[in-house]
Design a protein around this motif. Structure first.
Motif, PDB file in Angstrom:
ATOM      1  N   SER F 120       0.817  -1.208   0.000  1.00 60.79           N
ATOM      2  CA  SER F 120       0.000   0.000   0.000  1.00 60.79           C
ATOM      3  C   SER F 120       0.860   1.272   0.000  1.00 60.79           C
ATOM      4  CB  SER F 120      -0.948  -0.018   1.204  1.00 60.79           C
ATOM      5  OG  SER F 120      -0.225  -0.099   2.400  1.00 60.79           O
ATOM      6  N   VAL F 151      -4.738   1.533   3.376  1.00 53.97           N
ATOM      7  CA  VAL F 151      -5.386   0.238   3.445  1.00 53.97           C
ATOM      8  C   VAL F 151      -6.884   0.319   3.149  1.00 53.97           C
ATOM      9  CG1 VAL F 151      -6.039  -1.570   5.075  1.00 53.97           C
ATOM     10  CG2 VAL F 151      -3.683  -0.730   5.009  1.00 53.97           C
ATOM     11  N   PHE F 154      -8.294   0.793  -0.725  1.00 58.62           N
ATOM     12  CA  PHE F 154      -8.326  -0.270  -1.735  1.00 58.62           C
ATOM     13  C   PHE F 154      -9.749  -0.629  -2.160  1.00 58.62           C
ATOM     14  CE2 PHE F 154      -4.118  -1.725   0.154  1.00 58.62           C
ATOM     15  CZ  PHE F 154      -3.364  -1.307  -0.921  1.00 58.62           C
ATOM     16  N   THR F 161      -7.549   1.384  -7.655  1.00 55.21           N
ATOM     17  CA  THR F 161      -6.673   0.396  -7.032  1.00 55.21           C
ATOM     18  C   THR F 161      -6.164  -0.618  -8.043  1.00 55.21           C
ATOM     19  OG1 THR F 161      -7.805   0.618  -4.915  1.00 55.21           O
ATOM     20  CG2 THR F 161      -6.591  -1.425  -5.285  1.00 55.21           C
ATOM     21  N   CYS F 185      -0.951  -6.888   0.825  1.00 57.64           N
ATOM     22  CA  CYS F 185      -1.865  -6.361   1.843  1.00 57.64           C
ATOM     23  C   CYS F 185      -3.133  -7.166   1.703  1.00 57.64           C
ATOM     24  CB  CYS F 185      -2.125  -4.865   1.632  1.00 57.64           C
ATOM     25  SG  CYS F 185      -3.297  -4.202   2.845  1.00 57.64           S
ATOM     26  N   GLU F 188      -6.120  -5.979  -0.317  1.00 57.49           N
ATOM     27  CA  GLU F 188      -6.138  -6.005  -1.782  1.00 57.49           C
ATOM     28  C   GLU F 188      -6.925  -7.225  -2.275  1.00 57.49           C
ATOM     29  OE1 GLU F 188      -2.127  -5.492  -3.453  1.00 57.49           O
ATOM     30  OE2 GLU F 188      -1.502  -4.399  -1.677  1.00 57.49           O
TER      31      GLU F 188
END
Lengths: 247, 247, 247, 247, 247, 247
Positions: F120, F151, F154, F161, F185, F188
């Motif tokens: 991120s 975070v 996303f 994203t 992450c 995602e």
């Protein structure tokens, strides 16, 4: 012809005759080998101490530069600390330079898979270990083994020396996984062949290895013009500047 | 005399005449160089793919063993993947064996401080990178540069090839900190010298490097009996067992 | 369903029944496990020697490709040298491939913090150590311990074998800091569970580990289409070219 | 009181007044700082070349030993190559010794997570990179950036110098992931504070760092008697032997 | 003045008086040292277990932030696991933070060349080894030696403790090549000086080392404004967000 | 049956429904997947900051222990920092534990040869890089690429994203030599499959990878009783002691 100078970077010529004989025994036919010590009167007779290495550094680079001017094709700096190796490659413009640790490790890692280095005293190990890693062979060296003899004791007590080297080598082979031995002091000369026969693994005399490696580097230079890169780390100082320092 | 066999581990002899000429140009006076390809009729003409390496492995170790029986002192396995190098050292009992990546990296790291390797395609890089680390030279290699040409295009389009290699080398020198170039495919032969002159840094032809390195290993073998350790990794299989497999 | 082939890359089927039984005991319900040896009549019955690995390489990649054509989802190459692993992944276009050293090390480093690998002979260690480092687990492996038994002795002398493995494992745990044991030869099968109970640490049977790891890779393939990247190192050769070599 | 000598290991005192002022500005209250150059008349005025380092090595170790005899508690060897650091620690029996690369890297890796080193010329990088790895900080250094200025140009062209250092630092921060900057030449003095303010990350003046690190080492020596281990690598030569070399 | 807080990150103040005395004995004149434990009533009295470290983490970062608000210049987190070091540096905006393993390893690798760390139990070694590598000192640490005593036994059985530490240290020096000893648990306090005298090598009390290292970091902060980089890994959370969590 | 708990170690359940759906889509037939967040009312909703990780550590180990008491076979700690992984393995006596970075790297290095991790923010890279090296995959990771999104952005800006992740992945593939992508992450999620199709290389969703890796670890546990070694680093605290801390 290949003209090679072996510099014994110490202030005694006590080993020179034996070394000369050794080099002449093992040299290629068309090699002309010469050996010199440092010639000023007062200075260290061994380089066990790093401050002694420091003391002889200028003499080494001056002798190297002189060798180049005298037409040598290669110079070997004859101490397993490889003292002043980078500086010598830098000062020299055309000559190739090598030294015992570098040469014997390139050879040993080609011939075996796990090297043990037999040194004179524990004192030597930190700097040598550093060099081993620097050359990239950190993971190829199984162990350093000290025989607890001073440099000048090797040739004075040859039987004791051989026994201790043999016993250290056996321990390296059996306990540390070594499959090849390097004699990590040029003063351990004249001993590799018997030991090699007895142990059944290659035993590399590091001074001799450096000399033979020098021959092969000269070959590469003479045939393909492959020599030390002069682009960055080994770029020589400007000649005019060097003259100020009596080179 | 040094008898050296250069195995082109591919099923074509298209490069052999040129290679023979190259080896004869650069060899030591008392070296007898021979070059062979793999002789069965169907098989890969290049080893770009690792499954092709797998296919020729038995032929390589058989040819190596045959070379030893024919009295060769050394064999070079002529592919920059160094295919079957350990197996070949194992199967051979007395002969020394080397290969292009190993040899050129030992030489390059002695002559320079930061190596760039010019390869044919990106495809080759993972295995080559693995070999570089295996030999201990992971931190000495600044970069791999691909010229995006197939192995057999190098000699067919020599001008295009030279231009791409030159441009990749310049990028390696200027952006990656390289001070020495290795041509990471034996098919890039016949090009190193002009490029070396132009770039002002050593350019190592890896096939040639392997051949010259083999000469120096034979020298060490003949003079000091330093050869591959047969204690562990390179210990040969028992002869009786080998006979079952028609060796 | 998951169809998995376990290739015993040797020229004997002596272990196959026991292996089949083992795989069927431990497999997932919906897995169909098959086991084959190499089927030509003359060839090595063990791969202790690297030249033997070289000899069977083409048979391995051919058998792998055949498995893919037969509709297998995964193949295990059943030797702790992980012979021809990269080549097998390359030749295969859709199937996932694994092997004992890779699989057992991924598992062992997830379950413990310091691994010891129990091998048959010292001879194996150099190549295995190289693989361990290649996979990234060099600093996770505390030691290799050899039990000095040949591959075919394990199952012939089961009590002696178990005793030696136990004793080597205890030494690894007490002297080398290991907290997990990997049995570094697939022929050490049928022994892990008793030993695990006795030692109180996980003991990984490497053949079994590879098989179970293959199941989990098939799961990833079937559910998320995560499979070997075909972009570079594992890119398959062109089919037309492959046909020339009777694939 | 802490008596600290800063040796400028070059044959010019051109920087000494500025350095003295800097040390006095930043020293602890009870520190007495002194600065000296090498005093013979002919010798290098900069150490950009490794052969120049070799030339001044004996003078460094002699000056270090003299400092100990004069009652200094610590000596700093003021060149980012950390020339003769090990030899100086060896020759000294009680004094603590440090140097700019060592000191600034210990500090920088405590304060940040990814260091970039701004050097004068590409020429310096190979030896410096070697030192960085030797100290254990190889994976903490994101990059070396060269500003292509000779050592004596820094103070002659302060604006140009600052601009180039700033631009190199920005590139290190934005492209290489650096979060802290080390000025990798002691002649880049007098510039860190403004740059630090501008960049918003710590900027370590390496000469100053070495001096402050020396103060902290003296503190450890005076309070807990923690000093260089004299057991192995730093064990001093026997005094009698040293006397022969006029120490 | 330097205000330094030593956090004993455990739920007992049993060591605090002795620690306070130790810090006051060895501190710089103008340092004000304070020592606190964690103050809630129920919580671990030692951090031998990593889940106990997890339990006290919030208390550590809260105490660190509180220390910053109270005007401390530095905080030491007093456990050789260096628990929550990165988080503490992140939460703090201006204060410098250090911890025993980090501090004693920076010091030990400056003073010696090969460190051995004497720990309480084998249990501690995996996490500590991980930290050693993380800081870059993996190749500087010769060995970990466990004395098989729990943290709270050290001060209860001082003679037994000293004997075991001495014996472990001697083994490290003689067998592992160590030339410097680090006491790898802050509860081994009050023992370094006698041991140091007996062994003839530096013996680093790690709690004390962290405190003295903190003093030197404060010095760097106060004089040159060199402090933790707040650019990336140590960037503090936004204040508003923090307020939600009662900071 | 395999009972697996996925802990979202944050104080929001915003992702839980989507995660639950994802796990149920990809789980094995006989797996029962559950997902929980941390349930106290005030606490971090993301762990971008390391001090936030510290804050939730006790809750994680308590939730892990509770999961074991509730009869779960495995727990996944759902953050790419793998927060409290070692502590969780320690506190658990029988359950297996894994986390996204560990799991996805074991998988990615089995499927590809050079991994790029898409994170991120730059902020995350230092700790993640540390973890990568800790697990042994330092040389397998070609690069970290940051998409500069927080975070919680996303899932709020899915198109933006996806575009940024795709563009970062392409750069990793073309410039850094990556042949496989890891989404670094867990937030995602829901994006890997389309991206995988577009890029033509495997794209590993790290949360999903951890869950599937957990299934395979449970399989190993249930069939062969291979589980975390409880000998040293993962040895659990004594139960009586734990009770004091309300476990």
């Amino acid at each position: 012809m290949k003209k090679i100078l072996f510099i014994n970077p110490i202030h005694t010529d006590i080993f020179n005759n034996s070394f000369k004989e050794m080099l002449n025994t093992y040299k290629e036919e068309n090699t002309k080998a010469n050996i010199v010590s440092l010639n000023s009167n007062t200075g260290p007779c061994h380089l066990q101490f790093h401050s002694y290495e420091a003391l002889v550094m200028p003499e080494i680079v001056r002798r190297v530069k002189q060798a180049e001017n005298e037409g040598y094709d290669a110079t070997v700096i004859g101490c397993f600390y490889d003292t002043a190796l980078r500086a010598s490659r830098e000062i020299s413009e055309k000559m190739v330079i090598t030294a015992p640790a570098e040469a014997s490790l390139h050879i040993a890692t080609t011939l075996g898979e796990s090297v043990s280095i037999i040194v004179s005293e524990d004192k030597c190990i930190p700097e040598m270990k550093e060099n081993v890693k620097k050359y990239g062979f950190g993971e190829k060296v199984a162990s350093f083994k000290s025989v607890n003899l001073k440099v000048h004791e090797f040739q004075k007590k040859p039987e004791e020396t051989k026994n201790r080297i043999e016993s250290a080598s056996l321990s390296a082979i059996n306990n540390d996984g070594a499959d090849i031995i390097v004699l990590g002091c040029t003063a351990e000369f004249g001993m590799y062949d018997k030991l090699q026969e007895k142990l059944g693994v290659p035993v590399i005399d590091s001074g001799l290895a450096a000399f033979k490696y020098a021959e092969s580097l000269v070959e590469l230079k003479q045939k393909m013009n492959w020599s030390h890169s002069k682009l960055r780390g080994y770029k020589s100082p400007p000649r005019e500047e060097l003259k100020q320092f009596r080179f």
